[in-house]
Design an enzyme around this catalytic site. Structure first.
Site, PDB file in Angstrom:
ATOM      1  N   GLN A 135      -4.248  -1.008   9.500  1.00  0.00           N
ATOM      2  CA  GLN A 135      -4.345  -2.388   9.003  1.00  0.00           C
ATOM      3  C   GLN A 135      -4.978  -3.301  10.054  1.00  0.00           C
ATOM      4  OE1 GLN A 135      -3.650  -3.268   5.882  1.00  0.00           O
ATOM      5  NE2 GLN A 135      -4.036  -5.445   6.161  1.00  0.00           N
ATOM      6  N   ASP A 164     -10.769   3.599   4.199  1.00  0.00           N
ATOM      7  CA  ASP A 164     -11.232   2.205   4.235  1.00  0.00           C
ATOM      8  C   ASP A 164     -12.764   2.126   4.161  1.00  0.00           C
ATOM      9  OD1 ASP A 164      -9.505  -0.008   4.314  1.00  0.00           O
ATOM     10  OD2 ASP A 164      -8.882   0.423   6.367  1.00  0.00           O
ATOM     11  N   LYS A 198       0.846  -1.206   0.000  1.00  0.00           N
ATOM     12  CA  LYS A 198       0.000   0.000   0.000  1.00  0.00           C
ATOM     13  C   LYS A 198       0.883   1.260   0.000  1.00  0.00           C
ATOM     14  CE  LYS A 198      -3.898  -2.284   2.243  1.00  0.00           C
ATOM     15  NZ  LYS A 198      -4.596  -2.642   3.481  1.00  0.00           N
TER      16      LYS A 198
HETATM   17  N1  GUN Z   1      -7.071  -6.263   6.489  1.00  0.00           N
HETATM   18  C1  GUN Z   1      -7.560  -7.033   5.489  1.00  0.00           C
HETATM   19  N2  GUN Z   1      -8.250  -6.280   4.608  1.00  0.00           N
HETATM   20  C2  GUN Z   1      -8.193  -5.020   5.052  1.00  0.00           C
HETATM   21  C3  GUN Z   1      -8.706  -3.786   4.558  1.00  0.00           C
HETATM   22  O1  GUN Z   1      -9.370  -3.705   3.520  1.00  0.00           O
HETATM   23  N3  GUN Z   1      -8.417  -2.683   5.294  1.00  0.00           N
HETATM   24  C4  GUN Z   1      -7.706  -2.750   6.439  1.00  0.00           C
HETATM   25  N4  GUN Z   1      -7.498  -1.625   7.103  1.00  0.00           N
HETATM   26  N5  GUN Z   1      -7.211  -3.874   6.931  1.00  0.00           N
HETATM   27  C5  GUN Z   1      -7.459  -4.994   6.232  1.00  0.00           C
END
Ligand code: GUN
Length: 299
Positions: free
Chosen positions: A97, A120, A53
């Site tokens: 995350q 998100d 990311k």
């Molecule tokens: N962990 C797995 N998928 C995601 C997501 O889409 N966003 C976040 N913040 N954590 C994750």
């Protein structure tokens, strides 16, 4: 011929639009989109996601700040960091995350993120906007947003008259995906582990979305001929045919069987997966554009 949807290619197109939009925003307003990515602990899979990311954000021309906190971080310390990021004018998007270590209440952390920076799309404000059809001013969670773009590539933006079945009722994928399909005028059913006769229900779907996290649970004879099949699952399974100790990635759909029935289908890997990060970049650009009072590009 079945259309195997190339998620990598669509994701590259989204990223190209983001890069272009970011360059224009910087040139016109001096505002550089900024994202903060927060990881707590050392889960290797999360580490890989977070690094990619941050890397993609830099590729898009964003300001990117990665915060790595130890496993034993107290909830109060994480909340203090979020407060600081909420107040930081250089940061337009905040991503914490998941999953978080046990001592931290994820729900409280998510709700502490400013809704305007919640790229998100997990904050109640954004969930509520999506649920009430206020999509233009919401942040939509990245995986369903990306899945929807893939559906639109096959079926167009107006899905009037089509029947959709979403298998899986998670807050991250199943529920927001159902809301997006509903907003596009589909007739939507959310199915889950307690659903009666799941194969028969799936066979009614013009658009079938699998997001349960069970390897290859959706079989070929669950797929209506000509259906659009979106496979959100990413499951690592043993692959002894490749040699001892080898593994491979499969989705929630038995691909070969389903592809023989479907009109269009996403592969795993290379389908929905690449779209998730691309949509995170898109959401971050949108957040920066809103702050600067500039119309964001349409994705
Ligand atoms: N962990 C797995 N998928 C995601 C997501 O889409 N966003 C976040 N913040 N954590 C994750």
């Amino acid at each position: 011929m079945t259309d195997v949807i190339d998620g990598k290619k669509v994701a590259e197109e989204v990223v190209a639009t983001v890069k272009d939009g970011a360059a224009r925003l910087i040139a016109e307003t001096g505002v550089t989109p900024g994202i903060a990515v927060v990881i707590v602990g050392h889960d290797p899979a999360s580490q890989v996601y977070v690094n990619s990311k941050s890397r993609k954000a830099k590729e898009c021309g964003f300001h990117s700040a990665q915060h790595e906190l130890p496993d034993d971080t107290a909830e109060a310390d994480l909340l203090a960091l979020i407060e600081q990021l909420n107040a930081d004018p250089a940061i337009h998007g905040i991503l914490v995350q998941l999953p978080l270590p046990r001592q931290i209440d994820s729900a409280r952390v998510i709700q502490a993120i400013s809704p305007e920076k919640d790229v998100d799309g997990f904050h109640f404000v954004n969930v509520g906007k999506l649920g009430t059809g206020e999509i233009a001013s919401a942040f939509v969670p990245c995986t369903p947003a990306g899945s929807m773009l893939l559906v639109e590539r096959v079926r167009g933006r107006d899905l009037s008259g089509l029947t959709a079945v979403v298998v899986g009722r998670s807050n991250i994928v199943g529920k927001p995906m159902a809301n997006l399909l509903l907003a596009a005028n589909c007739t939507v059913t959310i199915a889950h582990s307690r659903t009666k006769d799941l194969p028969a229900l799936c066979r009614t779907a013009d658009i079938l979305v699998a997001a349960v996290g069970r390897p290859e649970i959706v079989k070929g004879d669950w797929v209506k001929p000509g259906a659009t099949v979106i496979d959100v699952g990413i499951n690592r399974i043993d692959a002894p045919e490749r040699g001892e100790g080898k593994t491979r990635l499969v989705g929630d759909v038995a691909f070969d069987e389903a592809a023989s029935q479907a009109g269009a289908i996403t592969p795993v890997p290379g389908g929905v997966g690449p779209m998730t990060i691309a949509m995170l970049m898109a959401n971050t650009l949108v957040a920066a554009c809103r702050t600067a009072g500039v119309e964001p590009p349409r994705f």
